[in-house]
Design a protein around this motif. Sequence first.
Motif, PDB file in Angstrom:
ATOM      1  N   VAL A 335       0.847  -1.196   0.000  1.00 43.75           N
ATOM      2  CA  VAL A 335       0.000   0.000   0.000  1.00 43.75           C
ATOM      3  C   VAL A 335       0.877   1.238   0.000  1.00 43.75           C
ATOM      4  O   VAL A 335       1.797   1.361   0.828  1.00 43.75           O
ATOM      5  N   THR A 336       0.601   2.129  -0.935  1.00 42.21           N
ATOM      6  CA  THR A 336       1.280   3.416  -0.955  1.00 42.21           C
ATOM      7  C   THR A 336       0.252   4.530  -0.841  1.00 42.21           C
ATOM      8  O   THR A 336      -0.870   4.405  -1.353  1.00 42.21           O
ATOM      9  N   TYR A 337       0.654   5.606  -0.163  1.00 38.84           N
ATOM     10  CA  TYR A 337      -0.230   6.767  -0.001  1.00 38.84           C
ATOM     11  C   TYR A 337       0.311   7.978  -0.744  1.00 38.84           C
ATOM     12  O   TYR A 337      -0.296   9.047  -0.733  1.00 38.84           O
ATOM     13  N   ALA A 338       1.479   7.836  -1.381  1.00 38.47           N
ATOM     14  CA  ALA A 338       2.113   8.942  -2.081  1.00 38.47           C
ATOM     15  C   ALA A 338       1.564   9.054  -3.501  1.00 38.47           C
ATOM     16  O   ALA A 338       0.714   8.265  -3.937  1.00 38.47           O
ATOM     17  N   ARG A 339       2.069  10.044  -4.229  1.00 36.76           N
ATOM     18  CA  ARG A 339       1.640  10.256  -5.612  1.00 36.76           C
ATOM     19  C   ARG A 339       1.970   9.023  -6.452  1.00 36.76           C
ATOM     20  O   ARG A 339       3.074   8.510  -6.438  1.00 36.76           O
ATOM     21  N   LEU A 370      -4.062  13.909  -7.299  1.00 37.70           N
ATOM     22  CA  LEU A 370      -2.635  14.203  -7.180  1.00 37.70           C
ATOM     23  C   LEU A 370      -1.769  13.197  -7.936  1.00 37.70           C
ATOM     24  O   LEU A 370      -0.552  13.387  -8.023  1.00 37.70           O
ATOM     25  N   SER A 371      -2.391  12.134  -8.446  1.00 36.95           N
ATOM     26  CA  SER A 371      -1.634  11.074  -9.105  1.00 36.95           C
ATOM     27  C   SER A 371      -1.928  11.036 -10.597  1.00 36.95           C
ATOM     28  O   SER A 371      -2.961  11.527 -11.073  1.00 36.95           O
ATOM     29  N   ILE A 373      -3.063   8.693 -12.714  1.00 38.11           N
ATOM     30  CA  ILE A 373      -3.702   7.382 -12.795  1.00 38.11           C
ATOM     31  C   ILE A 373      -3.760   6.902 -14.247  1.00 38.11           C
ATOM     32  O   ILE A 373      -3.586   5.703 -14.517  1.00 38.11           O
ATOM     33  N   GLU A 374      -3.961   7.808 -15.184  1.00 37.56           N
ATOM     34  CA  GLU A 374      -3.969   7.393 -16.584  1.00 37.56           C
ATOM     35  C   GLU A 374      -2.598   6.860 -16.992  1.00 37.56           C
ATOM     36  O   GLU A 374      -2.493   5.841 -17.689  1.00 37.56           O
ATOM     37  N   GLY A 375      -1.525   7.517 -16.540  1.00 38.12           N
ATOM     38  CA  GLY A 375      -0.186   7.017 -16.839  1.00 38.12           C
ATOM     39  C   GLY A 375       0.044   5.651 -16.224  1.00 38.12           C
ATOM     40  O   GLY A 375       0.680   4.781 -16.834  1.00 38.12           O
ATOM     41  N   ALA A 376      -0.483   5.446 -15.006  1.00 38.67           N
ATOM     42  CA  ALA A 376      -0.362   4.142 -14.362  1.00 38.67           C
ATOM     43  C   ALA A 376      -1.104   3.077 -15.165  1.00 38.67           C
ATOM     44  O   ALA A 376      -0.618   1.951 -15.338  1.00 38.67           O
ATOM     45  N   ALA A 377      -2.300   3.446 -15.672  1.00 39.41           N
ATOM     46  CA  ALA A 377      -3.080   2.496 -16.464  1.00 39.41           C
ATOM     47  C   ALA A 377      -2.336   2.111 -17.732  1.00 39.41           C
ATOM     48  O   ALA A 377      -2.277   0.930 -18.115  1.00 39.41           O
ATOM     49  N   ARG A 378      -1.756   3.099 -18.412  1.00 43.74           N
ATOM     50  CA  ARG A 378      -1.047   2.804 -19.654  1.00 43.74           C
ATOM     51  C   ARG A 378       0.217   1.974 -19.387  1.00 43.74           C
ATOM     52  O   ARG A 378       0.608   1.135 -20.200  1.00 43.74           O
ATOM     53  N   GLN A 379       0.849   2.197 -18.236  1.00 41.24           N
ATOM     54  CA  GLN A 379       2.013   1.391 -17.884  1.00 41.24           C
ATOM     55  C   GLN A 379       1.611  -0.064 -17.659  1.00 41.24           C
ATOM     56  O   GLN A 379       2.272  -0.996 -18.126  1.00 41.24           O
ATOM     57  N   LEU A 380       0.512  -0.269 -16.934  1.00 44.34           N
ATOM     58  CA  LEU A 380       0.010  -1.634 -16.725  1.00 44.34           C
ATOM     59  C   LEU A 380      -0.382  -2.280 -18.051  1.00 44.34           C
ATOM     60  O   LEU A 380      -0.181  -3.490 -18.260  1.00 44.34           O
ATOM     61  N   ALA A 381      -0.929  -1.479 -18.968  1.00 45.07           N
ATOM     62  CA  ALA A 381      -1.305  -2.009 -20.279  1.00 45.07           C
ATOM     63  C   ALA A 381      -0.082  -2.453 -21.071  1.00 45.07           C
ATOM     64  O   ALA A 381      -0.159  -3.387 -21.881  1.00 45.07           O
ATOM     65  N   ARG A 382       1.056  -1.805 -20.850  1.00 44.76           N
ATOM     66  CA  ARG A 382       2.282  -2.223 -21.533  1.00 44.76           C
ATOM     67  C   ARG A 382       2.882  -3.470 -20.897  1.00 44.76           C
ATOM     68  O   ARG A 382       3.444  -4.330 -21.576  1.00 44.76           O
ATOM     69  N   MET A 383       2.761  -3.588 -19.583  1.00 48.01           N
ATOM     70  CA  MET A 383       3.417  -4.680 -18.867  1.00 48.01           C
ATOM     71  C   MET A 383       2.641  -5.993 -18.928  1.00 48.01           C
ATOM     72  O   MET A 383       3.229  -7.072 -19.083  1.00 48.01           O
ATOM     73  N   ALA A 384       1.332  -5.909 -18.765  1.00 51.41           N
ATOM     74  CA  ALA A 384       0.535  -7.116 -18.544  1.00 51.41           C
ATOM     75  C   ALA A 384       0.639  -8.145 -19.670  1.00 51.41           C
ATOM     76  O   ALA A 384       0.788  -9.343 -19.399  1.00 51.41           O
ATOM     77  N   PRO A 385       0.565  -7.731 -20.954  1.00 51.33           N
ATOM     78  CA  PRO A 385       0.608  -8.767 -22.007  1.00 51.33           C
ATOM     79  C   PRO A 385       1.916  -9.548 -22.048  1.00 51.33           C
ATOM     80  O   PRO A 385       1.936 -10.694 -22.507  1.00 51.33           O
TER      81      PRO A 385
END
Length: 826
Positions: A335-339, A370-371, A373-385
Amino acid sequence: MLRHRLAALFEPRTVLIITDRPLALAQEPPRWLRNALTVVEAPPGSEPGVPEALCGVVPGARLDLALLCIDPALLGLALSRLERHRPRSLVILPHDRHSEAPGDDIERCRAWGAEHDCAVLGPRSFGIQRPHLGLNFSHQPQAPLGGRVALVTQSRSITAAVLDWARDIHLGFSAVVSLGDEAGVDVPDVLDYLSMDSRTDGIALYLEEPTSSRRFTSALRAAASVKPVVVLKVGRDGDSDSAEDVVFNALLRRAGAVRIRYFVQLFSALKVLVHTRRPRGRKIALFSNGKGASQLALDVMGGPESVSRADLSQASVKALSELLEPGSDARNPVVTYARMDADIVRQVVDILATDPGVDGVLALLCPDPLSDIEGAARQLARMAPEARKPIITCFLGDAGMRPLRHILDAVGTPAFRTPESAANAFGILGAYHYNQMLSQQILPPEPLGKLPRLDDARRIVGAAQRERRRVLTRQECRELLDCFHMPLRYVHGHVMVDDTPEDPYDDPLPMAIRVSRDPRFGPYIVFGSGAQDALLAAEQRAVELPPLNSYLARKLVQRSSLWQRALLTQITPAAFDCLIETLERVSQMVSELPGLDAVVIDPLYANDDSLVASLVRMELNSASMLVLPETTGYGHMAIHPYPRRLVQSKVFKDGQPWMLRPIRPEDAEPLQAFIRGLSDKSRYMRFVSMLRELTPRMLARYTRIDYDRELALVATVQVPNPEHRGHPREQIIGFAHYLRNPDGRGAEYALVIADDWQRRGLGAQLMRGLIDAAQEQGLTYIDGLVLAANRPMLSLMDHLGFQNDPDEEDPTMRRVWLDLGETRRP
C-alpha cells in the motif's frame, strides 16, 4: 482430421431457411454463404414449401443445416417435407404462436432426428451464433463481436441478457448457443464439439439441469481438460449446502471446471477467461494506492480452492521498502499513499511479479487528483501482455475510471470496477488451478497392497439381498471391511452397530467417514467430525466422488473443517497414512459393489499408529451382484474408474517384454515423444495431415480421457534413461484409441505404431484390446476411416475381420467396420 458430427450445425456448408418472419441471416447473409443458402419465405399460417433443388447442394448429397421458424402447428408437415434433403442438423426457433402440445413437439423432433440421423437443436431454441463466420441463426437482429469464449446456456432470456451486456463492453464470443427443449442436441453434445473447436479458448455454461449425469460428466471432463470451463448452475432452492449442491460441486472439481454462484460472477469469469494468463498456483500479491481497496479484496478471498495472500520474500520486502515512501506498507498487500505514476507502478509490479512466492498480481487503483492514474493504467497495459504471471487490475469508479479500464481490456488484461469482482476473478483462476490438479488424478496402475477379495465381498452383499435385508449385521460389516483389507482396529475386537461404546481414549478426536448416494451422480464420500461433533460441522462438509487415489484422499481430508480445527496438529503421520488408505479402500469398496447404498464409520478415532472404529453401519440397495460393474461401465458412478483390469504384461516373439495398458494423464510427454518420433508417412496416414506433434489441446484430449465413452491403449517398453543414470523408463511404441459414436452403439477407432516396431504383431494386439473392451462395454460395432492408400492398415483390418467399404463423401478414404457380434479371431 475427421469432421465432427455437429460441424454441420456450427459450420454449415449448405443452409436452408424456412421462415414466416424476417430473420437477419436471411436478409443479409455473409458473402461466403450466399451461393449455398436457400431461403423460403412462408406466409404466416401457410403450408411450408421445400424446393426440390437447394443452392450449393450437390444432387444426391445431404443438406448440412435447415432452420425452421414457423407456426408450431405446421411443424410435423415441415419435417416430412424436409426428409428428402436429409439435413444433418436442424434448428427450430421459437414462434409467437404457442404450441398446443409442446411435449408432443419435443417427442416428434426427438424421434425424427433419431430416424434421419439429424442433430436437432430445439424446439424453442435461441439458436446459434458464430460471429467469425457471420452466422446468426437466431431472432437477434445482430450477432455479437467475435471472441475466444463460447457461451452455452439452457435459457434464451439469460443468453439475451449476456449478449446485451457484452455489447456494451465490446466483449466477443466464438460461439453462442442456447439449447431450447433439447429434443436432440443437448449440453454434452455441445461441450463435446466445443472441446475441439479451434476458435474457442474457454466455455461459459449456464446450467439449469444436467440432462444426463454420466454423459454430462464425461463431456464436461473432456472439455475442461483442454480449456477453462465455468459453470453457473441455478436451482438450489436457496440452500447452497444441500446434499445435491455439495455433490455437484464435487463433480465440477473432479471435472476440472469452476463453479460460480451468482450471475454477476459470470461476467467476471468471461473477462478473465478471455484475457489473462493461467496461474501456476494460488498465491497472489495485492498493490493499491490506499488501504481500503486491498482490504475489500481480502475480505472476499479464502477457502481451500480459492486464492490467498502470498508471503513476500525478504528481498521483495526490502526492495519495496526502499522504493516506497515512509509510512507505506511494503508487505502484502503493498500500500502506498504517495503520488502514483507510471514509474512507481512499473517498479512495484516488477518486484511482485518476479517474487518466487507470487503466482499473480492484483493492482487496485482509486481516483486520485494528485496522481497520474492514466499514466499508471497505460504502464500496466504495456506490462501485462508480456508478464509471465497474470496481472489483473481494478480501477474503482465509473465516470473517470471507465476509459482507463477500456485501455486495459483492449490490450489483454482484465480490468474490473470493484475490488470484490477483481478478487473474485482471481478466485476463479485459483479454483481453476486447484480443480485442474484434481481432474488429472486417476487410480495408479498398480492396486493398493493386497487385492480385495471381490468374490467374497459380492457373496456377502448378494446373500443379504436375497434375504431382502437392507442392513448388514455386525459380523457382515466386519467381514466386508476385511475383504477390502481396511487398516482399522475395532473396539472390543468387533464392530458395534447398535450401540456406541465408551470412548477408549482420554481425549478422543472423533472423525467420521460416510458414503451416501445421490440419485443423479451416484455414491459420494464425506469426511469430517464424528459423534456429536458432526452436528456442529455439518455446514463445512468435505465431499469427494469416487474413485479416490491417495492425492484425492488427502485433499478430501484437508478440505474438512476438522483438519484446520484440530486434525492438522493432533494426528500422527502413521495414523494419517492409515486414514488416507482407509479412504482409498472405502472408495474401492463402493466402486466395486453397486449394491452398497450407504456406509457409516462413525465415530472413528486415531491413536499413535492406527485407526479405531467404534461403529460401522452399511445399507444396501437392490443392484444385482451378479452383474459386474466393469461390464456396465460402472454405471452406478459419476466417474468411471481407471480400467486396471486391462493392464497386461506381454512378450514379443523374440522374448522382449512389453506392457499393454490404458493411457493416463502422466503419459502426455511420452505420447508427444512418440508422435514426434513417427515418420512423416506414419503421421500422415494416422492424422491425414503433416503435423509434427500434437497441439497442447490434442495432447490433453488423448491422455485425460473418460474411460466410459472412450479408451486409449498404449504399448510400452522399458528403455534406458540417460538423464537418470541409465535407469529404465517407459517408452510408448503403439497407441490405439476409440471414441463412442453419437448413436451410443458403436465407436470410431484410431491406431498408430512406431515405425521401428511395425510388423511385429503389435497393431493386431492393440486392436484386439480395443475390440475386447468395446464388447465388454456392450458396443455393437467399431469402425474407422482409413486412407485408401494405407495398404498395411487395410490389410490388418481385413486380417481382423473388418468389412471394407468406400466412403460416400470422400473417394480417397475407406470405411472399415466390424460387427462386434460376429468378431472372429485369426
